[in-house]
Design a protein around this motif. Sequence first.
Motif, PDB file in Angstrom:
ATOM      1  N   ARG A   1      -5.317  -0.075   5.245  1.00  0.00           N
ATOM      2  CA  ARG A   1      -5.806  -0.522   3.950  1.00  0.00           C
ATOM      3  C   ARG A   1      -6.044  -2.020   3.963  1.00  0.00           C
TER       4      ARG A   1
ATOM      5  N   VAL B   1      -5.175  -5.438   2.157  1.00  0.00           N
ATOM      6  CA  VAL B   1      -4.065  -5.953   1.345  1.00  0.00           C
ATOM      7  C   VAL B   1      -4.606  -6.985   0.362  1.00  0.00           C
ATOM      8  N   ARG B   2      -4.292  -6.787  -0.897  1.00  0.00           N
ATOM      9  CA  ARG B   2      -4.712  -7.718  -1.943  1.00  0.00           C
ATOM     10  C   ARG B   2      -3.537  -8.588  -2.368  1.00  0.00           C
ATOM     11  N   THR B   3      -3.789  -9.867  -2.496  1.00  0.00           N
ATOM     12  CA  THR B   3      -2.752 -10.821  -2.854  1.00  0.00           C
ATOM     13  C   THR B   3      -2.627 -10.920  -4.367  1.00  0.00           C
ATOM     14  N   PRO B   4      -1.475 -11.404  -4.877  1.00  0.00           N
ATOM     15  CA  PRO B   4      -1.296 -11.523  -6.326  1.00  0.00           C
ATOM     16  C   PRO B   4      -2.356 -12.386  -7.001  1.00  0.00           C
TER      17      PRO B   4
ATOM     18  N   THR C   1      -7.961 -11.236  -0.844  1.00  0.00           N
ATOM     19  CA  THR C   1      -7.673 -10.167   0.103  1.00  0.00           C
ATOM     20  C   THR C   1      -7.368 -10.749   1.472  1.00  0.00           C
TER      21      THR C   1
ATOM     22  N   HIS D   1       6.822   0.574   2.933  1.00  0.00           N
ATOM     23  CA  HIS D   1       5.495   0.022   2.677  1.00  0.00           C
ATOM     24  C   HIS D   1       5.631  -1.391   2.126  1.00  0.00           C
TER      25      HIS D   1
ATOM     26  N   TYR E   1       4.018  -4.726   0.455  1.00  0.00           N
ATOM     27  CA  TYR E   1       2.916  -5.279  -0.334  1.00  0.00           C
ATOM     28  C   TYR E   1       3.416  -6.620  -0.858  1.00  0.00           C
TER      29      TYR E   1
ATOM     30  N   VAL F   1       1.966   1.744  -2.975  1.00  0.00           N
ATOM     31  CA  VAL F   1       1.779   1.424  -4.392  1.00  0.00           C
ATOM     32  C   VAL F   1       0.493   0.654  -4.658  1.00  0.00           C
ATOM     33  N   ASP F   2      -0.003  -0.052  -3.648  1.00  0.00           N
ATOM     34  CA  ASP F   2      -1.239  -0.804  -3.829  1.00  0.00           C
ATOM     35  C   ASP F   2      -2.423  -0.137  -3.123  1.00  0.00           C
ATOM     36  N   GLY F   3      -2.258   1.165  -2.848  1.00  0.00           N
ATOM     37  CA  GLY F   3      -3.314   1.916  -2.165  1.00  0.00           C
ATOM     38  C   GLY F   3      -3.465   3.293  -2.757  1.00  0.00           C
TER      39      GLY F   3
END
Length: 216
Positions: A47, A49-52, A56, A67, A69, A78-80
Amino acid sequence: MDVELFPRERTEVAPGAVHVPHWLNTERQRALLSACRQWARPPAGLRTVRTPGGGTMTARQVCLGWHWYPYAYARTVVDGDGTPVKPFPAWLGELGRGAVAAALGPETVPAEPYDIALINFYDGDARMGMHRDGDEKSHAPVVSLSLGDTCVFRFGNTESRTKPYTDLELRSGDLFVFGGPSRLAYHGVPRVHPGTAPPELGLAGRLNITLRVSGW
């Protein structure tokens, strides 16, 4: 095959941080690559990964055991896709323990089992900013295994993302372990060298398999 003028040797980059070139032979690299390809498939597969802050990461990731994140762990993606994280295989934990023994000595192998793997895939444009692996309860040594393209690996200090740091090449089959006083050192990947993977692997890009002990 090209012969290097000065063969690469085991090097202590900082106290508790050791680079072991050629630790995985071709057969073991192929086996680990085959496993990574299976782990990367959905569900709970590779996946972005997206940052707060809404950005990305350029390296894509799949996790085993727990997992990750930014900046926590969960048992589901949870973020996928929300599915349960893939299990962490016992043989991978034994590989991690053997890596610590080879790099830092048998006396440094943690009593707790390795139970987290973060597997990052880098294409030619991917990078990894300076960061610390600080979301685990345990401070057992982190094990890093490289497959595919060569990268520039930057290993820094425990106080900031800036100098002093050391740049070194990590090639396919190399091992890097950091623990003890270097366990929370900042590190990153400022560059990948496309097309440098061993042809016999059949891999375009770089895979980094990072093993950790959660302590939970």
